[in-house]
Design an enzyme around this catalytic site. Structure first.
Site, PDB file in Angstrom:
ATOM      1  N   SER A 154       0.823  -1.218   0.000  1.00  0.00           N
ATOM      2  CA  SER A 154       0.000   0.000   0.000  1.00  0.00           C
ATOM      3  C   SER A 154       0.851   1.259   0.000  1.00  0.00           C
ATOM      4  O   SER A 154       1.676   1.450   0.889  1.00  0.00           O
ATOM      5  CB  SER A 154      -0.874   0.065   1.260  1.00  0.00           C
ATOM      6  OG  SER A 154      -1.867  -0.887   1.212  1.00  0.00           O
TER       7      SER A 154
ATOM      8  N   HIS B 101      -3.406   0.907  -5.578  1.00  0.00           N
ATOM      9  CA  HIS B 101      -2.779  -0.284  -6.158  1.00  0.00           C
ATOM     10  C   HIS B 101      -3.079  -0.295  -7.651  1.00  0.00           C
ATOM     11  O   HIS B 101      -4.244  -0.396  -8.048  1.00  0.00           O
ATOM     12  CB  HIS B 101      -3.339  -1.567  -5.533  1.00  0.00           C
ATOM     13  CG  HIS B 101      -2.978  -1.751  -4.094  1.00  0.00           C
ATOM     14  ND1 HIS B 101      -2.099  -2.707  -3.669  1.00  0.00           N
ATOM     15  CD2 HIS B 101      -3.367  -1.089  -3.001  1.00  0.00           C
ATOM     16  CE1 HIS B 101      -1.975  -2.615  -2.358  1.00  0.00           C
ATOM     17  NE2 HIS B 101      -2.742  -1.640  -1.931  1.00  0.00           N
TER      18      HIS B 101
ATOM     19  N   HIS C  57      -5.345  -9.056  -1.756  1.00  0.00           N
ATOM     20  CA  HIS C  57      -5.521  -9.291  -0.325  1.00  0.00           C
ATOM     21  C   HIS C  57      -6.667 -10.267  -0.094  1.00  0.00           C
ATOM     22  O   HIS C  57      -7.670 -10.246  -0.815  1.00  0.00           O
ATOM     23  CB  HIS C  57      -5.848  -7.981   0.399  1.00  0.00           C
ATOM     24  CG  HIS C  57      -4.806  -6.918   0.259  1.00  0.00           C
ATOM     25  ND1 HIS C  57      -4.772  -6.053  -0.805  1.00  0.00           N
ATOM     26  CD2 HIS C  57      -3.761  -6.588   1.062  1.00  0.00           C
ATOM     27  CE1 HIS C  57      -3.736  -5.232  -0.654  1.00  0.00           C
ATOM     28  NE2 HIS C  57      -3.113  -5.534   0.454  1.00  0.00           N
TER      29      HIS C  57
ATOM     30  N   TYR D  97      -8.761  -9.997   2.208  1.00  0.00           N
ATOM     31  CA  TYR D  97      -9.973  -9.237   2.570  1.00  0.00           C
ATOM     32  C   TYR D  97     -10.748  -8.721   1.360  1.00  0.00           C
ATOM     33  O   TYR D  97     -11.868  -8.265   1.492  1.00  0.00           O
ATOM     34  CB  TYR D  97      -9.635  -8.074   3.522  1.00  0.00           C
ATOM     35  CG  TYR D  97      -8.729  -6.998   2.956  1.00  0.00           C
ATOM     36  CD1 TYR D  97      -9.136  -6.132   1.949  1.00  0.00           C
ATOM     37  CD2 TYR D  97      -7.439  -6.833   3.471  1.00  0.00           C
ATOM     38  CE1 TYR D  97      -8.302  -5.146   1.452  1.00  0.00           C
ATOM     39  CE2 TYR D  97      -6.594  -5.851   2.988  1.00  0.00           C
ATOM     40  CZ  TYR D  97      -7.033  -5.013   1.980  1.00  0.00           C
ATOM     41  OH  TYR D  97      -6.189  -4.046   1.490  1.00  0.00           O
ATOM     42  N   GLU D  98     -10.127  -8.804   0.175  1.00  0.00           N
ATOM     43  CA  GLU D  98     -10.869  -8.401  -1.021  1.00  0.00           C
ATOM     44  C   GLU D  98     -11.838  -9.502  -1.466  1.00  0.00           C
ATOM     45  O   GLU D  98     -12.604  -9.308  -2.409  1.00  0.00           O
ATOM     46  CB  GLU D  98      -9.892  -8.081  -2.160  1.00  0.00           C
ATOM     47  CG  GLU D  98      -9.063  -6.835  -1.897  1.00  0.00           C
ATOM     48  CD  GLU D  98      -8.011  -6.609  -2.981  1.00  0.00           C
ATOM     49  OE1 GLU D  98      -8.344  -5.987  -3.995  1.00  0.00           O
ATOM     50  OE2 GLU D  98      -6.864  -7.073  -2.797  1.00  0.00           O
TER      51      GLU D  98
ATOM     52  N   ALA E  14       2.646  -2.134   4.238  1.00  0.00           N
ATOM     53  CA  ALA E  14       2.419  -1.089   5.230  1.00  0.00           C
ATOM     54  C   ALA E  14       1.901  -1.796   6.475  1.00  0.00           C
ATOM     55  O   ALA E  14       1.141  -2.751   6.363  1.00  0.00           O
ATOM     56  CB  ALA E  14       1.384  -0.105   4.706  1.00  0.00           C
TER      57      ALA E  14
ATOM     58  N   MET F 269      -2.110  -6.687   7.028  1.00  0.00           N
ATOM     59  CA  MET F 269      -3.143  -7.530   6.402  1.00  0.00           C
ATOM     60  C   MET F 269      -2.641  -8.255   5.156  1.00  0.00           C
ATOM     61  O   MET F 269      -3.418  -8.568   4.262  1.00  0.00           O
ATOM     62  CB  MET F 269      -4.348  -6.655   6.025  1.00  0.00           C
ATOM     63  CG  MET F 269      -4.915  -5.828   7.168  1.00  0.00           C
ATOM     64  SD  MET F 269      -6.194  -4.711   6.587  1.00  0.00           S
ATOM     65  CE  MET F 269      -6.439  -3.685   8.052  1.00  0.00           C
ATOM     66  N   SER F 270      -1.343  -8.520   5.111  1.00  0.00           N
ATOM     67  CA  SER F 270      -0.812  -9.136   3.881  1.00  0.00           C
ATOM     68  C   SER F 270       0.426  -9.968   4.201  1.00  0.00           C
ATOM     69  O   SER F 270       0.625 -10.399   5.328  1.00  0.00           O
ATOM     70  CB  SER F 270      -0.455  -8.033   2.864  1.00  0.00           C
ATOM     71  OG  SER F 270       0.649  -7.285   3.332  1.00  0.00           O
TER      72      SER F 270
ATOM     73  N   ASN G 208       1.762   3.818  10.784  1.00  0.00           N
ATOM     74  CA  ASN G 208       0.953   4.374  11.877  1.00  0.00           C
ATOM     75  C   ASN G 208       1.214   3.553  13.129  1.00  0.00           C
ATOM     76  O   ASN G 208       1.657   2.410  13.040  1.00  0.00           O
ATOM     77  CB  ASN G 208      -0.546   4.300  11.512  1.00  0.00           C
ATOM     78  CG  ASN G 208      -0.964   2.871  11.159  1.00  0.00           C
ATOM     79  OD1 ASN G 208      -0.752   2.403  10.043  1.00  0.00           O
ATOM     80  ND2 ASN G 208      -1.537   2.176  12.125  1.00  0.00           N
TER      81      ASN G 208
ATOM     82  N   HIS H 241      -7.061   4.676   6.148  1.00  0.00           N
ATOM     83  CA  HIS H 241      -6.217   4.251   5.032  1.00  0.00           C
ATOM     84  C   HIS H 241      -5.399   5.438   4.498  1.00  0.00           C
ATOM     85  O   HIS H 241      -4.270   5.269   4.022  1.00  0.00           O
ATOM     86  CB  HIS H 241      -7.094   3.642   3.933  1.00  0.00           C
ATOM     87  CG  HIS H 241      -6.319   3.041   2.797  1.00  0.00           C
ATOM     88  ND1 HIS H 241      -5.413   2.002   2.977  1.00  0.00           N
ATOM     89  CD2 HIS H 241      -6.289   3.328   1.473  1.00  0.00           C
ATOM     90  CE1 HIS H 241      -4.864   1.690   1.800  1.00  0.00           C
ATOM     91  NE2 HIS H 241      -5.380   2.480   0.875  1.00  0.00           N
TER      92      HIS H 241
HETATM   93  N1  HPA Z   1      -3.252  -2.522  11.090  1.00  0.00           N
HETATM   94  C1  HPA Z   1      -3.358  -3.416  10.091  1.00  0.00           C
HETATM   95  N2  HPA Z   1      -2.885  -3.195   8.885  1.00  0.00           N
HETATM   96  C2  HPA Z   1      -2.238  -2.040   8.655  1.00  0.00           C
HETATM   97  C3  HPA Z   1      -2.089  -1.068   9.650  1.00  0.00           C
HETATM   98  C4  HPA Z   1      -2.624  -1.335  10.949  1.00  0.00           C
HETATM   99  O1  HPA Z   1      -2.527  -0.516  11.881  1.00  0.00           O
HETATM  100  N3  HPA Z   1      -1.404  -0.035   9.092  1.00  0.00           N
HETATM  101  C5  HPA Z   1      -1.154  -0.375   7.809  1.00  0.00           C
HETATM  102  N4  HPA Z   1      -1.661  -1.600   7.537  1.00  0.00           N
END
Ligand code: HPA
Length: 265
Positions: A23, A55, A77, A79-80, A107, A204-205, A228, A240
């Site tokens: 991401s 993406h 992903h 989740y998609e 990320a 998430m990946s 973050n 996001h």
């Molecule tokens: N949690 C899950 N996935 C992420 C995060 C997060 O804080 N930041 C970027 N991808």
């Protein structure tokens, strides 16, 4: 599993290194690859199409530091709504093209108390909290049925990149990445639980692709951009946009790091 036929010139390009750009990190393909060609996923028969904003959804191939690379600008992903087989199909395709070293980027939210937004973390290990495994129902004769996961992330590549980072005065952390399915971010209670489990970052990946790459005996290196602080550590709600904004801010540093990693392979 039937892999799609790829058009020339990619079919005979023979990439050595595969890159997955996470991401907000897709710019690397435009900034640093001496591009030989691009192939949108939509032109590959039976391939999923990436749906997440930020993406692009294509393979970009060419050279970096005189090494032939093929790069996923956009990944799939879980989740998609894709199956694990679909999420990891590009890894099998890259392997079939000749890729034996895979660099995965993502990320992630920082859990370790010392981590700040914009840090880079090499994965030393991972925790699969996806509730499934991409090797379930594996179709194909490659690899052993129960692949060893003692060292998913190649120690000598990690050591080499740490040495480069130290020589350049670049901060480079190392830690354990925990993968959740998403797409909701975690609750603060989940983040506290993940910290107790030994996770330094959450995302998430990456884990599905890394497991399949190890099944195929590829060398793997994975880098998280800590975009973050994870939920509850951060005092503000997560978005996001924050993820892509941080990734954009560290763009040159990230590009230098990944270029150095490619030079090591
Ligand atoms: N949690 C899950 N996935 C992420 C995060 C997060 O804080 N930041 C970027 N991808």
């Amino acid at each position: 599993m039937q892999l799609p036929e790829l058009p020339e010139p990619l079919a005979s390009f023979q990439p050595e290194i595969g890159l997955i750009l996470g991401s907000g990190l897709g710019f690397f393909a435009d900034d640093r690859i001496e591009v030989a060609g691009r192939l949108p996923y939509s032109e590959i028969e039976g391939f999923p199409v990436s749906t997440v904003e930020g993406h692009a959804g294509q393979f970009v191939y060419g050279t970096v530091e005189e090494k032939r690379v093929i790069c996923m600008q956009g990944r799939f992903h879980f989740y998609e709504g894709y199956s694990m087989a679909e999420v990891t199909k590009p890894i099998r395709l890259m392997h079939a093209l000749g890729v034996r070293t895979l660099y995965i980027t993502n990320a992630a939210g920082g859990i370790h108390p010392d981590f700040v937004s914009g840090d880079f973390m090499l994965l030393s290990d991972h925790i699969n909290a996806l509730g499934t495994n991409p090797l379930i129902g594996w179709q194909g004769k490659e690899g052993v049925p129960f692949p060893d996961m003692t060292e998913v992330y190649d120690r000598s590549l990690r050591r080499g990149l740490h040495a480069w980072a130290a020589s350049q005065g670049v901060g480079l952390r190392e830690g354990v990445y925990l993968a959740t399915t998403g797409p909701s971010f975690e609750t603060p209670a989940e983040v506290r639980a993940f910290a107790k489990l030994g996770a330094d970052a959450v995302g998430m990946s990456t884990v599905p692709e890394a497991i399949v790459a190890r099944k195929l005996a590829m060398r793997v290196l994975a880098i998280s951009c800590i975009t973050n602080a994870a939920a509850g550590i951060s005092k503000t709600p997560l978005t996001h946009e924050e993820v892509t904004e941080t990734a954009g801010r560290v763009r040159p540093q990230f590009a230098d790091l990944l270029t150095a990693a490619i030079a090591l392979a």
